[in-house]
Design an enzyme around this catalytic site. Structure first.
Site, mmCIF file in Angstrom:
data_model
loop_
_atom_site.group_PDB
_atom_site.id
_atom_site.type_symbol
_atom_site.label_atom_id
_atom_site.label_comp_id
_atom_site.label_asym_id
_atom_site.label_seq_id
_atom_site.Cartn_x
_atom_site.Cartn_y
_atom_site.Cartn_z
ATOM 1 N N ASP A 8 0.871 -1.175 0.000
ATOM 2 C CA ASP A 8 0.000 0.000 0.000
ATOM 3 C C ASP A 8 0.912 1.231 0.000
ATOM 4 O OD1 ASP A 8 0.907 0.354 2.594
ATOM 5 O OD2 ASP A 8 -1.087 0.403 3.516
ATOM 6 N N CYS A 65 3.368 -2.848 3.993
ATOM 7 C CA CYS A 65 2.458 -1.755 4.341
ATOM 8 C C CYS A 65 3.187 -0.935 5.394
ATOM 9 C CB CYS A 65 1.088 -2.267 4.777
ATOM 10 S SG CYS A 65 1.045 -3.202 6.317
ATOM 11 N N GLY A 66 2.471 -0.108 6.148
ATOM 12 C CA GLY A 66 3.163 0.726 7.125
ATOM 13 C C GLY A 66 3.902 -0.102 8.160
ATOM 14 N N THR A 67 3.227 -1.112 8.676
ATOM 15 C CA THR A 67 3.816 -1.966 9.715
ATOM 16 C C THR A 67 4.137 -3.375 9.226
ATOM 17 O OG1 THR A 67 1.620 -2.685 10.351
ATOM 18 C CG2 THR A 67 2.528 -0.775 11.539
ATOM 19 N N GLY A 68 3.536 -3.785 8.132
ATOM 20 C CA GLY A 68 3.589 -5.186 7.682
ATOM 21 C C GLY A 68 2.411 -5.990 8.209
ATOM 22 N N VAL A 69 1.732 -5.453 9.213
ATOM 23 C CA VAL A 69 0.676 -6.230 9.866
ATOM 24 C C VAL A 69 -0.583 -6.321 9.002
ATOM 25 C CG1 VAL A 69 -0.872 -6.321 11.859
ATOM 26 C CG2 VAL A 69 1.535 -5.760 12.187
ATOM 27 N N GLY A 70 -1.071 -5.171 8.556
ATOM 28 C CA GLY A 70 -2.336 -5.180 7.807
ATOM 29 C C GLY A 70 -2.257 -6.032 6.560
ATOM 30 N N HIS A 98 10.857 -22.981 9.734
ATOM 31 C CA HIS A 98 9.811 -23.673 10.488
ATOM 32 C C HIS A 98 8.411 -23.514 9.881
ATOM 33 C CE1 HIS A 98 12.155 -24.003 14.571
ATOM 34 N NE2 HIS A 98 12.840 -24.472 13.523
ATOM 35 N N ASN A 99 8.107 -22.335 9.340
ATOM 36 C CA ASN A 99 6.736 -22.069 8.859
ATOM 37 C C ASN A 99 6.615 -22.164 7.343
ATOM 38 O OD1 ASN A 99 7.301 -19.483 11.102
ATOM 39 N ND2 ASN A 99 5.995 -21.192 11.671
ATOM 40 N N ARG A 109 7.239 1.673 7.653
ATOM 41 C CA ARG A 109 7.415 2.679 8.705
ATOM 42 C C ARG A 109 8.141 2.093 9.911
ATOM 43 N NH1 ARG A 109 1.127 4.526 7.865
ATOM 44 N NH2 ARG A 109 1.475 5.660 5.909
ATOM 45 N N ARG A 132 8.999 -32.496 11.439
ATOM 46 C CA ARG A 132 7.861 -32.140 12.294
ATOM 47 C C ARG A 132 7.203 -30.832 11.837
ATOM 48 N NH1 ARG A 132 12.409 -30.549 14.732
ATOM 49 N NH2 ARG A 132 12.511 -28.603 15.920
ATOM 50 N N HIS A 133 7.992 -29.968 11.216
ATOM 51 C CA HIS A 133 7.434 -28.697 10.747
ATOM 52 C C HIS A 133 6.514 -28.922 9.543
ATOM 53 C CE1 HIS A 133 10.067 -26.855 13.604
ATOM 54 N NE2 HIS A 133 11.115 -27.420 13.035
ATOM 55 N N ARG A 136 3.104 -29.630 10.827
ATOM 56 C CA ARG A 136 2.440 -28.416 11.325
ATOM 57 C C ARG A 136 1.984 -27.515 10.173
ATOM 58 N NH1 ARG A 136 7.237 -28.169 15.818
ATOM 59 N NH2 ARG A 136 6.406 -29.875 17.071
HETATM 60 C C1 RB5 Z 1 -1.926 2.918 6.316
HETATM 61 O O1 RB5 Z 1 -1.905 4.202 6.866
HETATM 62 C C2 RB5 Z 1 -1.547 1.885 7.348
HETATM 63 O O2 RB5 Z 1 -2.613 1.677 8.200
HETATM 64 C C3 RB5 Z 1 -1.125 0.616 6.659
HETATM 65 O O3 RB5 Z 1 -0.036 0.875 5.840
HETATM 66 C C4 RB5 Z 1 -0.695 -0.537 7.553
HETATM 67 O O4 RB5 Z 1 0.293 -0.125 8.464
HETATM 68 C C5 RB5 Z 1 -1.747 -1.311 8.164
HETATM 69 O O5 RB5 Z 1 -1.522 -2.307 8.851
#
Ligand code: RB5
Length: 143
Positions: A8, A65-70, A98-99, A109, A132-133, A136
């Site tokens: 993104d 993305c900003g954090t990689g999480v979304g 492992h994964n 960010r 074993r992996h 899983r």
């Molecule tokens: C976008 O501002 C931000 O929310 C997105 O890049 C990401 O960090 C979401 O997890």
């Protein structure tokens, strides 16, 4: 090996840096966007890179993305994807060993380009350990 990349706006700048790095290492890179810092929705790009990897059009992917999480959450909604967020080389190494993660997610960010390149290299240069992996990972894939 063909590597898909997608981001993104929050991951755009880092995607551009890592794409250059991957091309420099001789990989064939498929850039699925986004192509600017204009605001976009990460689920759209997570779905796209997930489907590209599952279909076999790319062998694996790196998502940003900003954090990689979304974007990792979005990727993991696609059946067959095992997407792992990594903020250091140890996480990247384990994500492969492992994964058997088929997409690596990074935060634009969170990481400097140098840190991200080292993390991507560690992931690409690590090998799934199986045994074993494998059991899983099979359980994950059946979910
Ligand atoms: C976008 O501002 C931000 O929310 C997105 O890049 C990401 O960090 C979401 O997890």
């Amino acid at each position: 090996m063909k590597i898909a990349v997608a981001s993104d706006h929050g991951g755009f700048a880092l995607k551009e840096e890592i794409e250059k790095h991957l091309i420099g290492r001789g990989f064939d890179v498929m850039d699925l966007g986004t192509h600017s810092e204009e605001s976009v929705d990460y689920p759209v790009f997570g779905k796209c890179i997930g489907e590209t990897v599952v279909s076999g059009e790319a062998d694996c992917g790196v998502a940003f993305c900003g954090t990689g999480v979304g974007i990792s959450i979005a990727c993991n909604k696609v059946k067959g994807i095992r997407c792992a967020v990594a903020t250091n080389c140890f996480m990247a190494e384990m994500a492969k060993k492992h994964n058997n993660a088929n997409i690596l997610a990074l935060g634009g960010r969170v990481l400097t380009p140098g840190e991200a390149a080292a993390i991507v290299d560690t992931w690409l240069d690590s090998t799934f350990e199986g045994e074993r992996h494998a059991r899983r990972v099979r359980l994950l894939d059946e979910m």
